[in-house]
Design a protein around this motif. Structure first.
Motif, mmCIF file in Angstrom:
data_model
loop_
_atom_site.group_PDB
_atom_site.id
_atom_site.type_symbol
_atom_site.label_atom_id
_atom_site.label_comp_id
_atom_site.label_asym_id
_atom_site.label_seq_id
_atom_site.Cartn_x
_atom_site.Cartn_y
_atom_site.Cartn_z
ATOM 1 N N THR A 1 50.543 17.780 -23.355
ATOM 2 C CA THR A 1 50.342 17.545 -21.960
ATOM 3 C C THR A 1 49.980 15.889 -21.783
ATOM 4 O OG1 THR A 1 49.665 19.593 -21.293
ATOM 5 C CG2 THR A 1 49.047 17.680 -19.736
ATOM 6 N N GLN A 24 53.137 22.853 -27.142
ATOM 7 C CA GLN A 24 53.386 21.919 -25.802
ATOM 8 C C GLN A 24 52.112 20.890 -25.694
ATOM 9 O OE1 GLN A 24 53.602 24.663 -22.466
ATOM 10 N NE2 GLN A 24 51.802 23.601 -21.337
ATOM 11 N N ARG A 44 50.304 26.022 -26.740
ATOM 12 C CA ARG A 44 49.671 25.119 -26.033
ATOM 13 C C ARG A 44 48.722 24.280 -27.050
ATOM 14 N NH1 ARG A 44 49.314 25.588 -20.377
ATOM 15 N NH2 ARG A 44 50.303 27.442 -19.538
ATOM 16 N N ASN A 47 45.893 17.856 -24.633
ATOM 17 C CA ASN A 47 46.222 16.479 -24.132
ATOM 18 C C ASN A 47 46.569 15.439 -25.092
ATOM 19 O OD1 ASN A 47 46.118 17.873 -21.528
ATOM 20 N ND2 ASN A 47 43.946 16.714 -21.134
ATOM 21 N N HIS A 104 54.321 17.968 -19.148
ATOM 22 C CA HIS A 104 54.320 18.482 -20.431
ATOM 23 C C HIS A 104 55.531 18.162 -21.395
ATOM 24 C CE1 HIS A 104 51.066 21.002 -18.587
ATOM 25 N NE2 HIS A 104 51.831 21.478 -17.752
#
Length: 454
Positions: A85, A83, A28, A31, A173
């Motif tokens: 977003t 990942q 992760r 954003n 995502h």
């Protein structure tokens, strides 16, 4: 499930095209603000300055290529393996981000986690050295379904290009997984990219470059012939081998599995996937053979030179020298499948035994299922002496004395199946339990004793 008496179903493409993006492991990375390339991407005008993405993306890599680089990215640079977003996309907009590949690899680009009224298509675009752009893959599933693009990527510059068809502003995502330990059959993760096997015999060595890698193979039984599948590996627990038969059916490993009852031109689809219970090791390999069962053979002949002065039965009856040669034997045989059609790339072995010599000459059939070879018999050391026989030629009665080395030959043809389940591939051919060998007389020396008019 016993497949040997089950007719496998013709493949339905729709059953294999969906890949679950959530199965891929991505770190992760927070954003990102939407960067819409607008005309910059469409007309390939390089922007003067990349946009600042704000504090939410402070951990992202937005390094602009240095002044000596041949290509300057058209969109902000992100890192594969992460990942990201996106929030607040609007219908009709586009989003673009750049990533770089440093070595030949398989890249799986992902767009997932869509919800509500969001529908975003995904393309992967290559920025070529001549500054042109090439779409190397696209995924346009309907609604909120995940989008996955799998492509072989050479070193260079690439883009995620996301076309927002519909959006209510909800987040989604995206990212990319890059695998570099590829086998010779990448990429074949979907039916559309499945490796098409030859109509002859196939021997495949492969690996799974990640826990999410899937290797798909297709074989067309052109004649509706019986097949044999054999899957084994140096890390057997790493893999699950399956055949599609109205659903995926797991196949036993380390033993030949016969398949029969096929129709002409029926397509058999197989896949190798990772065993989720075992950590993936790309250094482990598997071996898969997909072969037509060798059911019979024809036009078999083993003979010496055409000018051999043969020793008749009356002169040497125990044993009778069925095949006689001076230096070489010529061998021909045709291998046939269960429908009587010839098989390409099948193997057969001519085994020749003399004294302490046991040599096996293995050859592969041509496109006509035929082997036609000449085999040298090597050194001749006689063990049968003073064999005399009479030959009549051109009005003369000729008396000959020969010295011969006794030997024998067999033809060994693997069928590719183990019908009696004893762990050994069944053989057909010439020579076996009842008549182990055909006698061979290797003529070492042959002298003319007398020649008189007859």
């Amino acid at each position: 499930m016993q497949l040997s008496k089950v007719a496998l179903s013709v493949l339905a493409l729709a059953a294999f095209t969906h890949v679950h993006a959530k199965e891929y492991r991505l770190e992760r990375a927070g954003n990102v603000q939407i960067y819409s390339p607008s005309q910059n991407m469409m007309t390939k005008q390089i922007p003067e300055q990349l946009p600042q993405l704000g504090s939410e993306a402070s951990e992202l890599n937005f390094a602009v290529q240095n002044e000596t680089a041949a290509i300057i990215p058209l969109c902000p640079t992100l890192v594969t393996g992460n990942q990201y977003t996106l929030n607040g996309a609007t219908s009709g907009a586009a989003a673009c981000y750049h990533f770089e590949i440093s070595e030949r690899s398989k890249t799986t680009a992902l767009l997932f986690g869509q919800s509500g009224d969001t529908n975003v298509d995904l393309s992967v675009i290559k920025h070529n050295e001549d500054d042109s752009l090439t779409v190397i893959g696209a995924s346009t599933n309907a609604g909120t379904a995940d989008e996955v693009v799998i492509a072989l990527t050479e070193p260079g510059h690439y883009y995620w290009y996301m076309d927002v068809k519909e959006s209510d502003g909800s987040p989604f995502h995206f990212g990319a997984v890059v695998a570099t330990q590829l086998d010779a059959y990448e990429f074949n993760d979907t039916v559309a990219t499945a490796t098409t096997l030859s109509t002859g015999q196939n021997n495949i060595t492969g690996n799974l470059d990640s826990a999410n890698d899937i290797d798909l193979y297709q074989f067309t039984a052109v004649n509706g012939q019986d097949l044999a599948l054999n899957f084994n590996s140096n890390g057997a627990a790493d893999y699950i081998f399956e055949v599609f038969n109205n659903g995926w059916v797991a196949i036993s490993q380390n033993e030949p599995v016969p398949i029969s009852g096929l129709q002409a031109n029926q397509v058999i689809t197989m896949r190798v996937r990772a065993n989720s219970a075992v950590p993936n090791n790309p250094n482990n390999t598997y071996n898969l053979t997909v072969s037509s069962v060798v059911a019979s053979f024809s036009n078999n002949k083993v003979s010496g030179e055409s000018n051999v002065n043969r020793i008749p039965l009356a002169a040497q009856s125990n044993p009778y020298l069925t095949t006689q040669a001076y230096r070489n034997v010529s061998w021909g045989v045709t291998l046939l499948d269960s429908t009587g059609a010839p098989i390409e790339n099948a193997t057969a072995t001519l085994r020749i035994i003399k004294a302490n010599s046991d040599k096996r000459h293995t050859f592969t059939t041509d496109a006509n299922g035929r082997i036609s070879k000449t085999v040298n018999l090597g050194t001749c050391s006689p063990d049968i002496f003073n064999i005399e026989h009479t030959e009549y030629s051109y009005g003369y009665r000729n008396r000959w004395r020969s010295e011969v080395q006794l030997g024998g030959w067999q033809i060994l043809i693997p069928t590719n199946v183990d019908a009696d389940n004893d762990g050994v591939i069944d053989l057909i051919g010439v020579g076996g339990p009842n008549v182990p060998f055909v006698y061979l007389g290797h003529i070492c020396d042959q002298d003319l004793i007398s020649s008189v008019p007859s």
